[in-house]
Structure formats: C-alpha cells, structure tokens
Write a protein that holds these residues in place. Sequence first.
Motif, PDB file in Angstrom:
ATOM      1  N   MET A   6     -51.308 -35.553  81.703  1.00 50.79           N
ATOM      2  CA  MET A   6     -50.722 -34.540  82.434  1.00 50.79           C
ATOM      3  C   MET A   6     -49.305 -34.586  82.755  1.00 50.79           C
ATOM      4  O   MET A   6     -48.330 -33.860  82.330  1.00 50.79           O
ATOM      5  CB  MET A   6     -51.407 -34.244  83.842  1.00 50.79           C
ATOM      6  CG  MET A   6     -52.881 -33.566  83.645  1.00 50.79           C
ATOM      7  SD  MET A   6     -53.497 -33.513  85.148  1.00 50.79           S
ATOM      8  CE  MET A   6     -55.061 -32.487  84.803  1.00 50.79           C
ATOM      9  N   SER A   7     -48.880 -35.993  82.959  1.00 47.73           N
ATOM     10  CA  SER A   7     -47.430 -36.547  82.931  1.00 47.73           C
ATOM     11  C   SER A   7     -46.654 -36.431  81.943  1.00 47.73           C
ATOM     12  O   SER A   7     -45.584 -35.902  81.874  1.00 47.73           O
ATOM     13  CB  SER A   7     -47.684 -38.006  83.508  1.00 47.73           C
ATOM     14  OG  SER A   7     -46.265 -38.424  83.924  1.00 47.73           O
ATOM     15  N   GLU A   8     -47.384 -36.496  80.727  1.00 50.98           N
ATOM     16  CA  GLU A   8     -46.707 -36.781  79.478  1.00 50.98           C
ATOM     17  C   GLU A   8     -46.405 -35.067  79.157  1.00 50.98           C
ATOM     18  O   GLU A   8     -45.157 -34.769  78.640  1.00 50.98           O
ATOM     19  CB  GLU A   8     -47.651 -36.890  78.203  1.00 50.98           C
ATOM     20  CG  GLU A   8     -47.894 -38.483  78.235  1.00 50.98           C
ATOM     21  CD  GLU A   8     -46.450 -39.328  78.039  1.00 50.98           C
ATOM     22  OE1 GLU A   8     -45.427 -38.800  77.015  1.00 50.98           O
ATOM     23  OE2 GLU A   8     -46.378 -40.241  78.639  1.00 50.98           O
ATOM     24  N   ALA A   9     -47.209 -34.067  79.494  1.00 51.62           N
ATOM     25  CA  ALA A   9     -47.147 -32.589  79.218  1.00 51.62           C
ATOM     26  C   ALA A   9     -45.933 -32.176  80.138  1.00 51.62           C
ATOM     27  O   ALA A   9     -44.877 -31.619  79.862  1.00 51.62           O
ATOM     28  CB  ALA A   9     -48.216 -31.930  79.643  1.00 51.62           C
ATOM     29  N   ALA A  10     -45.959 -32.793  81.522  1.00 57.34           N
ATOM     30  CA  ALA A  10     -44.913 -32.338  82.332  1.00 57.34           C
ATOM     31  C   ALA A  10     -43.452 -32.903  81.900  1.00 57.34           C
ATOM     32  O   ALA A  10     -42.431 -32.376  82.102  1.00 57.34           O
ATOM     33  CB  ALA A  10     -45.172 -32.828  83.680  1.00 57.34           C
ATOM     34  N   ASN A  11     -43.423 -33.987  81.345  1.00 54.29           N
ATOM     35  CA  ASN A  11     -42.319 -34.742  80.977  1.00 54.29           C
ATOM     36  C   ASN A  11     -41.600 -33.865  79.639  1.00 54.29           C
ATOM     37  O   ASN A  11     -40.337 -33.843  79.734  1.00 54.29           O
ATOM     38  CB  ASN A  11     -42.436 -36.196  80.302  1.00 54.29           C
ATOM     39  CG  ASN A  11     -42.535 -37.119  81.437  1.00 54.29           C
ATOM     40  OD1 ASN A  11     -42.268 -36.969  82.676  1.00 54.29           O
ATOM     41  ND2 ASN A  11     -43.248 -38.267  81.112  1.00 54.29           N
ATOM     42  N   ALA A  12     -42.637 -33.575  78.655  1.00 54.68           N
ATOM     43  CA  ALA A  12     -42.125 -32.585  77.795  1.00 54.68           C
ATOM     44  C   ALA A  12     -41.261 -31.286  78.049  1.00 54.68           C
ATOM     45  O   ALA A  12     -40.354 -30.773  77.992  1.00 54.68           O
ATOM     46  CB  ALA A  12     -43.263 -32.384  76.941  1.00 54.68           C
ATOM     47  N   GLN A  42     -48.196 -28.244  86.266  1.00 55.73           N
ATOM     48  CA  GLN A  42     -46.891 -27.422  86.736  1.00 55.73           C
ATOM     49  C   GLN A  42     -46.507 -28.278  88.389  1.00 55.73           C
ATOM     50  O   GLN A  42     -45.399 -28.183  88.624  1.00 55.73           O
ATOM     51  CB  GLN A  42     -47.287 -26.165  87.135  1.00 55.73           C
ATOM     52  CG  GLN A  42     -46.142 -25.318  87.688  1.00 55.73           C
ATOM     53  CD  GLN A  42     -46.469 -23.778  88.437  1.00 55.73           C
ATOM     54  OE1 GLN A  42     -46.344 -23.513  89.495  1.00 55.73           O
ATOM     55  NE2 GLN A  42     -47.198 -23.341  87.501  1.00 55.73           N
ATOM     56  N   ALA A  43     -47.366 -28.708  88.892  1.00 55.47           N
ATOM     57  CA  ALA A  43     -47.223 -29.379  90.164  1.00 55.47           C
ATOM     58  C   ALA A  43     -46.224 -30.853  89.690  1.00 55.47           C
ATOM     59  O   ALA A  43     -45.420 -31.227  90.792  1.00 55.47           O
ATOM     60  CB  ALA A  43     -48.566 -29.753  90.884  1.00 55.47           C
ATOM     61  N   MET A  44     -46.688 -31.292  88.732  1.00 51.68           N
ATOM     62  CA  MET A  44     -45.858 -32.494  88.390  1.00 51.68           C
ATOM     63  C   MET A  44     -44.443 -32.172  88.145  1.00 51.68           C
ATOM     64  O   MET A  44     -43.587 -33.318  88.318  1.00 51.68           O
ATOM     65  CB  MET A  44     -46.495 -33.252  87.389  1.00 51.68           C
ATOM     66  CG  MET A  44     -47.744 -33.690  87.478  1.00 51.68           C
ATOM     67  SD  MET A  44     -48.409 -34.642  85.953  1.00 51.68           S
ATOM     68  CE  MET A  44     -49.864 -35.281  86.953  1.00 51.68           C
ATOM     69  N   LEU A  45     -44.112 -30.973  87.887  1.00 56.89           N
ATOM     70  CA  LEU A  45     -42.785 -30.556  87.735  1.00 56.89           C
ATOM     71  C   LEU A  45     -41.701 -30.795  89.005  1.00 56.89           C
ATOM     72  O   LEU A  45     -40.809 -30.910  88.922  1.00 56.89           O
ATOM     73  CB  LEU A  45     -42.455 -29.042  86.889  1.00 56.89           C
ATOM     74  CG  LEU A  45     -43.200 -29.128  85.543  1.00 56.89           C
ATOM     75  CD1 LEU A  45     -42.986 -27.597  85.209  1.00 56.89           C
ATOM     76  CD2 LEU A  45     -42.312 -29.893  84.631  1.00 56.89           C
TER      77      LEU A  45
END
Length: 265
Positions: A6-12, A42-45
């Motif tokens: 999830m963090s990798e997706a948020a980073n992208a 989304q919350a990680m953004l």
Amino acid sequence: MTPNQMSEAANAFWSAWQLGAAIDHLLPADRPTTRAEGYAIQAMLEGRSDKPIAGWKIAATSAAGQQHINVSGPLAGRLMAERVHPDGSAFSMKGNRMAVTEAEFVFRMARDMPPRAKAYSVEEALAAVGDLCLGIEVPNSRFADFVTAGEAQIVADNACAHEFVLGPTVPVTWRDLDLAAHRVHATVTGTARSYQRDGVGANVLGDPRIALAWLANELSQLGITLRAGQIVTTGTCVVPLEIVAGDSVQVDFGVLGTVSARFTA
C-alpha cells in the motif's frame, strides 16, 4: 495487500501528483482490488502532506460522472490544504489529463460527525454545518488512462482530487433555499471559443444536502470523523466544463454569489 505494498502505491501516486506526471499502471502487487484497499492507500497520501487536510470531495455524484470514470457510485477523496486556493486563482494546464472544471456547493462543518453504527440523516448532517460556500473543483487523475483504471484504483488515486477553488461564503440565509432546485450558470471564456452551460443542484445525488450526508456516512463506515472546520465539496451541479489554456471560468449561483478560476499553459 500488505502495508508495504500500500505504501508503494501511495508513493507512486504522490510522486506523480507532485511532478504532474502520469502513471501508466501500478505493479500488480501494488494494485488495490477493493474499495477498502483503495481507501487505505488514499489515507496514506494524507500523511505525505505537511498540513492537515482541508476537507473532503465527492467524485461521481451523477450517472454521467460515474460513466466517465467507469465507477459504480460516488467516491470520497481528501482535499489537501496546499491544493485549496482562493477565488479567482490561476492554474497551469500542464499534466491535466481530465481538462475539466466542476461547479460545486461546499459545506463548512461547525461540529464533528464521528463514526457510529447508525447512519446519519440529512437533517443531522445539516445541523453540523456552519456555512455554505461556493467552489470550483479542478479534478485530475494520476493515471494516464483513468477510464479503465477501475473503482478501487480511482479511490486510491484520491478520487481524482487535484486543485480546488474555495469561493466566498454564501451571504444569504441558505437553509431555507431548495438547493436541489437551485439553478447554476457557468461561463467559459477563452481565446479561441467561449460557451455557457446551465445546471441545477439536483444533479448532485438528487440534492447537495443528500451528498453531504452520503459523505458523512461513507467516512463513518471507514472509522473516520468528519471534523469541525473541514469543508465538503459535494460534486458538480453542471456538466463538467471542458477547459484549455487561456480559459477563464465563472460560475454564477444567483443570489448565492459567484466564483471563478483561470487557466494558463
């Protein structure tokens, strides 16, 4: 999905957003397949911004909007404080793949609406509102092909949140108005062409007040409090306005006032 995926997706998403770049696709392992996974990304953004969020947006509050991005219903997204701008602001079209603006009713909350088991009614949602404002959303997606990205990935992509113009607070007593029947007139003035388009509050889930309650309940189901001071922009009441560099957009909400934005190369 694991927290690391999830963090990798948020980073992208965050990197593409800051650079104005496009994502062709996420790696299969980093690709959400459910709304819950999308909202978790989304919350990680939110944590990648150095400011608390300004509030929330609702995407796809009309059947046409849902068809446009190929989703089954409304989606919630976060409004980043650094992406909220005053009336009359100018925006670059660089990297804007959606190339539209949206005329929206905006509620500013006066009281918290915390998560609970029982759904909030429209009346309860309105009772928690302090002010009604006017807004123009400038949505965008980090996906090069947002039409086929799918609902879970669009949620993760912050429901296509990008830039937002927070216009004036409505100067009249608005609670007695029928916002569903309220007419809205938009004008796009450009260097090569100009046009006008009309809309009505009922284009937003039948009524902007219904959209507000939907958002409160969507957050409640996610365990998130809709907080006092946050704004909720409820979705476009005019068919999205196509824009190019050189355009100016003005939206006239009649007795409620006007709001505008400009677009540059």
